[in-house]
Design an enzyme around this catalytic site. Structure first.
Site, PDB file in Angstrom:
ATOM      1  N   HIS A 163      -9.584 101.301  50.110  1.00  0.00           N
ATOM      2  CA  HIS A 163      -8.812 102.246  49.285  1.00  0.00           C
ATOM      3  C   HIS A 163      -9.532 102.527  47.958  1.00  0.00           C
ATOM      4  CE1 HIS A 163      -5.134 103.906  47.326  1.00  0.00           C
ATOM      5  NE2 HIS A 163      -5.644 103.298  46.254  1.00  0.00           N
ATOM      6  N   GLU A 164      -9.977 101.470  47.281  1.00  0.00           N
ATOM      7  CA  GLU A 164     -10.635 101.659  45.978  1.00  0.00           C
ATOM      8  C   GLU A 164     -11.958 102.409  46.137  1.00  0.00           C
ATOM      9  OE1 GLU A 164      -8.928 101.310  43.371  1.00  0.00           O
ATOM     10  OE2 GLU A 164      -7.342 100.047  44.171  1.00  0.00           O
ATOM     11  N   HIS A 223     -11.465 106.110  46.179  1.00  0.00           N
ATOM     12  CA  HIS A 223     -11.447 106.793  44.871  1.00  0.00           C
ATOM     13  C   HIS A 223     -12.867 107.176  44.449  1.00  0.00           C
ATOM     14  CE1 HIS A 223      -7.237 106.283  44.214  1.00  0.00           C
ATOM     15  NE2 HIS A 223      -7.289 104.952  44.131  1.00  0.00           N
ATOM     16  N   ASP A 225      -4.967 109.018  44.673  1.00  0.00           N
ATOM     17  CA  ASP A 225      -3.836 108.284  45.262  1.00  0.00           C
ATOM     18  C   ASP A 225      -2.864 109.290  45.863  1.00  0.00           C
ATOM     19  OD1 ASP A 225      -3.810 105.850  42.642  1.00  0.00           O
ATOM     20  OD2 ASP A 225      -4.359 105.521  44.731  1.00  0.00           O
TER      21      ASP A 225
END
Length: 182
Positions: A112-113, A116, A122
């Site tokens: 997920h990170e 980014h 998000d």
């Protein structure tokens, strides 16, 4: 003599167009290689490498490789996981221990990170199938794979399209938070 030069030029043009018509847009785009440094990610180093492999298996326009000088750095701390994205493919990720202590899956957090860093914002959909839903998905969610839409968006970002993510922003996706922090 002038006619043969003209014929060679026309033939070369036709052959070039024929080759281009057989290449998909993804193949025509040069793959961008991003180096990451997880040497200070402590116990999360292996999971960061696994997350890079998830992305490498999911997209075609960008490749993540461990190395320096790094485009992005991954650190470990005791806070909540977060990413400071300075531009597409560049920034800092903190693998905060607070989320894993609450039971969130480390591989999903790392993937997920990195999302980014790859230009994804998000999206608090609450769906486990959406990687960028982050902590809005249940703690029991162990899906660490980007959805088809997320994969397409990353490939588009690295094919020259404008990412939807904001840059020079700190993304923190703590449960109950309504938005990321600047």
């Amino acid at each position: 003599m002038h006619l043969s030069r003209f014929l060679r030029t026309v033939t070369a043009l036709i052959l070039g167009l024929a080759v281009l018509s057989t290449v998909s847009p993804a193949q025509a785009t040069a793959v961008r290689v991003l180096r990451y440094d997880a040497s200070r990610a402590a116990e999360f180093r292996t999971v960061v490498d696994q997350a890079a492999q998830v992305w490498n298996a999911s997209v075609v326009n960008v490749r993540l490789v461990a190395g320096t000088p790094a485009d992005f750095v991954v650190l470990a701390d005791n806070g909540w996981p977060r990413a400071r994205v300075t531009s597409l493919g560049r920034g800092t990720i903190w693998m905060g221990r607070e989320a894993t202590a609450q039971g969130y899956y480390p591989l999903r957090i790392a993937t997920h990170e990195i999302g980014h860093i790859l230009g994804l914002p998000d999206r608090r959909t609450g769906l486990c199938t959406d990687l960028m839903s982050g902590s809005s998905a249940p703690v029991s969610c162990t899906n660490a794979n980007p959805s088809a839409a997320e994969r397409r968006e990353v490939d588009a970002n690295f094919a020259g399209f404008a990412p939807l993510a904001e840059f020079d922003k700190l993304y923190v996706d703590r449960p109950g938070d309504l938005a990321s922090v600047r």
